[in-house]
Design a protein around this motif. Sequence first.
Motif, PDB file in Angstrom:
ATOM      1  N   SER A 143     -12.417  -1.401   3.456  1.00  0.00           N
ATOM      2  CA  SER A 143     -11.298  -0.864   2.677  1.00  0.00           C
ATOM      3  C   SER A 143     -11.541   0.555   2.190  1.00  0.00           C
ATOM      4  CB  SER A 143     -11.022  -1.763   1.467  1.00  0.00           C
ATOM      5  OG  SER A 143     -10.042  -1.197   0.628  1.00  0.00           O
ATOM      6  N   ASP A 144     -10.537   1.417   2.365  1.00  0.00           N
ATOM      7  CA  ASP A 144     -10.548   2.742   1.733  1.00  0.00           C
ATOM      8  C   ASP A 144     -10.135   2.621   0.270  1.00  0.00           C
ATOM      9  OD1 ASP A 144     -11.004   4.709   4.057  1.00  0.00           O
ATOM     10  OD2 ASP A 144      -9.366   3.490   4.817  1.00  0.00           O
ATOM     11  N   MET A 145      -9.072   1.871   0.022  1.00  0.00           N
ATOM     12  CA  MET A 145      -8.579   1.692  -1.344  1.00  0.00           C
ATOM     13  C   MET A 145      -9.677   1.210  -2.276  1.00  0.00           C
ATOM     14  SD  MET A 145      -5.833  -1.113  -2.750  1.00  0.00           S
ATOM     15  CE  MET A 145      -4.519  -0.609  -1.662  1.00  0.00           C
ATOM     16  N   ALA A 146     -10.488   0.272  -1.819  1.00  0.00           N
ATOM     17  CA  ALA A 146     -11.508  -0.312  -2.670  1.00  0.00           C
ATOM     18  C   ALA A 146     -12.565   0.699  -3.090  1.00  0.00           C
ATOM     19  CB  ALA A 146     -12.163  -1.500  -1.970  1.00  0.00           C
ATOM     20  N   GLU A 176      -4.829   9.103  -2.165  1.00  0.00           N
ATOM     21  CA  GLU A 176      -5.398   9.659  -0.945  1.00  0.00           C
ATOM     22  C   GLU A 176      -6.124   8.590  -0.138  1.00  0.00           C
ATOM     23  OE1 GLU A 176      -7.864  12.897  -2.107  1.00  0.00           O
ATOM     24  OE2 GLU A 176      -6.190  14.173  -2.714  1.00  0.00           O
ATOM     25  N   ALA A 177      -6.835   7.697  -0.818  1.00  0.00           N
ATOM     26  CA  ALA A 177      -7.562   6.640  -0.114  1.00  0.00           C
ATOM     27  C   ALA A 177      -6.601   5.705   0.608  1.00  0.00           C
ATOM     28  CB  ALA A 177      -8.423   5.859  -1.106  1.00  0.00           C
ATOM     29  N   VAL A 178      -5.510   5.346  -0.054  1.00  0.00           N
ATOM     30  CA  VAL A 178      -4.541   4.448   0.569  1.00  0.00           C
ATOM     31  C   VAL A 178      -3.919   5.120   1.789  1.00  0.00           C
ATOM     32  CG1 VAL A 178      -2.371   3.218   0.251  1.00  0.00           C
ATOM     33  CG2 VAL A 178      -4.067   3.228  -1.577  1.00  0.00           C
ATOM     34  N   LEU A 179      -3.560   6.391   1.672  1.00  0.00           N
ATOM     35  CA  LEU A 179      -2.946   7.097   2.795  1.00  0.00           C
ATOM     36  C   LEU A 179      -3.925   7.301   3.948  1.00  0.00           C
ATOM     37  CD1 LEU A 179      -0.863   9.763   0.869  1.00  0.00           C
ATOM     38  CD2 LEU A 179       0.010   7.791   2.142  1.00  0.00           C
ATOM     39  N   ALA A 180      -5.223   7.265   3.661  1.00  0.00           N
ATOM     40  CA  ALA A 180      -6.228   7.414   4.710  1.00  0.00           C
ATOM     41  C   ALA A 180      -6.440   6.127   5.486  1.00  0.00           C
ATOM     42  CB  ALA A 180      -7.563   7.870   4.101  1.00  0.00           C
ATOM     43  N   GLY A 181      -5.910   5.022   4.990  1.00  0.00           N
ATOM     44  CA  GLY A 181      -6.145   3.730   5.614  1.00  0.00           C
ATOM     45  C   GLY A 181      -5.006   3.304   6.522  1.00  0.00           C
ATOM     46  N   ALA A 182      -5.332   2.842   7.710  1.00  0.00           N
ATOM     47  CA  ALA A 182      -4.388   2.243   8.648  1.00  0.00           C
ATOM     48  C   ALA A 182      -3.263   3.201   9.024  1.00  0.00           C
ATOM     49  CB  ALA A 182      -3.833   0.946   8.066  1.00  0.00           C
ATOM     50  N   SER A 183      -2.143   2.638   9.449  1.00  0.00           N
ATOM     51  CA  SER A 183      -0.978   3.422   9.844  1.00  0.00           C
ATOM     52  C   SER A 183       0.146   3.181   8.849  1.00  0.00           C
ATOM     53  CB  SER A 183      -0.510   2.999  11.242  1.00  0.00           C
ATOM     54  OG  SER A 183      -0.071   1.645  11.212  1.00  0.00           O
ATOM     55  N   GLY A 184       1.196   3.986   8.938  1.00  0.00           N
ATOM     56  CA  GLY A 184       2.323   3.800   8.040  1.00  0.00           C
ATOM     57  C   GLY A 184       2.940   2.416   8.159  1.00  0.00           C
ATOM     58  N   ILE A 221     -14.445  10.120   6.659  1.00  0.00           N
ATOM     59  CA  ILE A 221     -14.908  10.597   7.949  1.00  0.00           C
ATOM     60  C   ILE A 221     -14.741   9.452   8.942  1.00  0.00           C
ATOM     61  CG2 ILE A 221     -16.795  11.643   9.236  1.00  0.00           C
ATOM     62  CD1 ILE A 221     -15.810  13.253   6.805  1.00  0.00           C
ATOM     63  N   ARG A 222     -14.110   9.740  10.066  1.00  0.00           N
ATOM     64  CA  ARG A 222     -13.876   8.719  11.084  1.00  0.00           C
ATOM     65  C   ARG A 222     -14.097   9.311  12.469  1.00  0.00           C
ATOM     66  NH1 ARG A 222      -7.696   7.717   9.122  1.00  0.00           N
ATOM     67  NH2 ARG A 222      -7.416   9.767   8.203  1.00  0.00           N
ATOM     68  N   GLU A 223     -14.184   8.448  13.454  1.00  0.00           N
ATOM     69  CA  GLU A 223     -14.552   8.910  14.791  1.00  0.00           C
ATOM     70  C   GLU A 223     -13.385   9.504  15.563  1.00  0.00           C
ATOM     71  OE1 GLU A 223     -16.321   5.256  16.163  1.00  0.00           O
ATOM     72  OE2 GLU A 223     -18.344   6.026  15.774  1.00  0.00           O
ATOM     73  N   ARG A 224     -12.171   9.283  15.095  1.00  0.00           N
ATOM     74  CA  ARG A 224     -11.017   9.926  15.704  1.00  0.00           C
ATOM     75  C   ARG A 224     -10.010  10.261  14.615  1.00  0.00           C
ATOM     76  NH1 ARG A 224     -10.377   4.424  16.998  1.00  0.00           N
ATOM     77  NH2 ARG A 224      -8.357   3.542  16.394  1.00  0.00           N
ATOM     78  N   ALA A 225      -9.178  11.241  14.876  1.00  0.00           N
ATOM     79  CA  ALA A 225      -8.276  11.732  13.840  1.00  0.00           C
ATOM     80  C   ALA A 225      -7.157  10.755  13.525  1.00  0.00           C
ATOM     81  CB  ALA A 225      -7.687  13.074  14.250  1.00  0.00           C
ATOM     82  N   SER A 226      -6.730   9.951  14.499  1.00  0.00           N
ATOM     83  CA  SER A 226      -5.706   8.947  14.221  1.00  0.00           C
ATOM     84  C   SER A 226      -6.316   7.847  13.374  1.00  0.00           C
ATOM     85  CB  SER A 226      -5.157   8.375  15.523  1.00  0.00           C
ATOM     86  OG  SER A 226      -6.190   7.732  16.248  1.00  0.00           O
ATOM     87  N   TYR A 227      -5.488   6.919  12.929  1.00  0.00           N
ATOM     88  CA  TYR A 227      -5.983   5.930  11.973  1.00  0.00           C
ATOM     89  C   TYR A 227      -7.154   5.140  12.562  1.00  0.00           C
ATOM     90  CZ  TYR A 227      -3.233   2.242  14.335  1.00  0.00           C
ATOM     91  OH  TYR A 227      -2.716   1.344  15.233  1.00  0.00           O
ATOM     92  N   ASN A 271       0.823  -1.200   0.000  1.00  0.00           N
ATOM     93  CA  ASN A 271       0.000   0.000   0.000  1.00  0.00           C
ATOM     94  C   ASN A 271       0.862   1.258   0.000  1.00  0.00           C
ATOM     95  OD1 ASN A 271      -2.023  -1.872   0.214  1.00  0.00           O
ATOM     96  ND2 ASN A 271      -2.982  -0.973   2.020  1.00  0.00           N
ATOM     97  N   SER A 272       1.978   1.219   0.724  1.00  0.00           N
ATOM     98  CA  SER A 272       2.860   2.385   0.766  1.00  0.00           C
ATOM     99  C   SER A 272       3.442   2.696  -0.602  1.00  0.00           C
ATOM    100  CB  SER A 272       3.991   2.149   1.778  1.00  0.00           C
ATOM    101  OG  SER A 272       3.497   2.144   3.098  1.00  0.00           O
ATOM    102  N   ASP A 273       3.899   1.650  -1.311  1.00  0.00           N
ATOM    103  CA  ASP A 273       4.465   1.867  -2.639  1.00  0.00           C
ATOM    104  C   ASP A 273       3.414   2.386  -3.609  1.00  0.00           C
ATOM    105  OD1 ASP A 273       6.948   1.087  -1.805  1.00  0.00           O
ATOM    106  OD2 ASP A 273       6.829  -0.940  -2.622  1.00  0.00           O
TER     107      ASP A 273
END
Length: 336
Positions: A163-166, A93-101, A231-237, A75-77
């Motif tokens: 999934s965000d990517m999907a 943008e969708a990939v970067l919005a998903g999970a953590s680094g 849109i998510r319930e907290r700003a972190s992943y 996902n990072s690549d």
Amino acid sequence: MREFGYQRAHDVAGAVALLDAAPEARFLGGGTNLVDLMKTGVERPALLVDVTELPLDGIEVTADGGLRVGATATNSDLAAHPEVRRRYPALAEAVLAGASGQLRNMATVGGNLLQRTRCGYFADTARPCNKRTPGSGCSAREGVHHNHAILGASAHCVATHPSDMAVALAALDAVVSYETTSGTGELAWEDFYLPVGDTPHRETALPPGALITGVTLPPAPVAARSRYRKIRERASYAFAIGSAAAALDVRDGVVHEVRLAFGAVASRPWRARTAERALTGGPATAAAFAAAADAELAAAEPLPDNGYKVPLLRNVTVALLSELADRTEPTEGAQR
């Protein structure tokens, strides 16, 4: 956790042959979802077939100007690739919005598409769940369901796809390639995920034993003018409570082409075809965007605790399309 075997595949044919010989086997990519489910007893494979060394990690422009993404690309690549950022920014943008680094560094494109729902009842083996154990019932309908489906659900399951990517791939008309012992095949995005119906445990149209080998994005000039909003319930992943991917081409104040997909509202990424039809050829105004969103969401059937998703998606749609309209309208004298 059930005791399991492990084998590393070195070519695609060998990988699918291993799975064909062991029906209780699973392909292992980054393992960011599968291993968690193994720990809770939801997944109990007898064998893991590691596919991370297969030559499927490339990302390249196709001859017709589209993009081919290998299934084992991380996902990072994918998010960092210059052609993805330039041609399909909503996907980056969708990939970067998903999970953590850290998770994005491990997770693969193919695995992302096959990740399972984060419904708490699916993960709890002590509670009924039709997706986990067909015919056992759906605990979420009468239980905790504030982040569950409002579109396309059934009496058998109200879980959402995580999934965000999907979601971005749904808006971009992606095509999924796969291989089995019988040969290669492709599935258009509209056919890849199955409606939930009365068989929520059947999530994709992939043949048994199929290995996803890649995803192809067709050439689409409008995709360069695309965005993803989560849109998510907290700003972190965190997983979305609502999201949208959109691409928009506005000419002289009129919508020439639009792509729109929603996330966190159904068992699969939701392509907003009704809204697209309502917008195409009409004015690129906030009022038109709101009316199109209302037309799409008219089919929503929220549960007692997730009705908030209807206005949330309406507002996200208006904000995202308005932002794109401001950015995509050509200035006087500019080439289109």
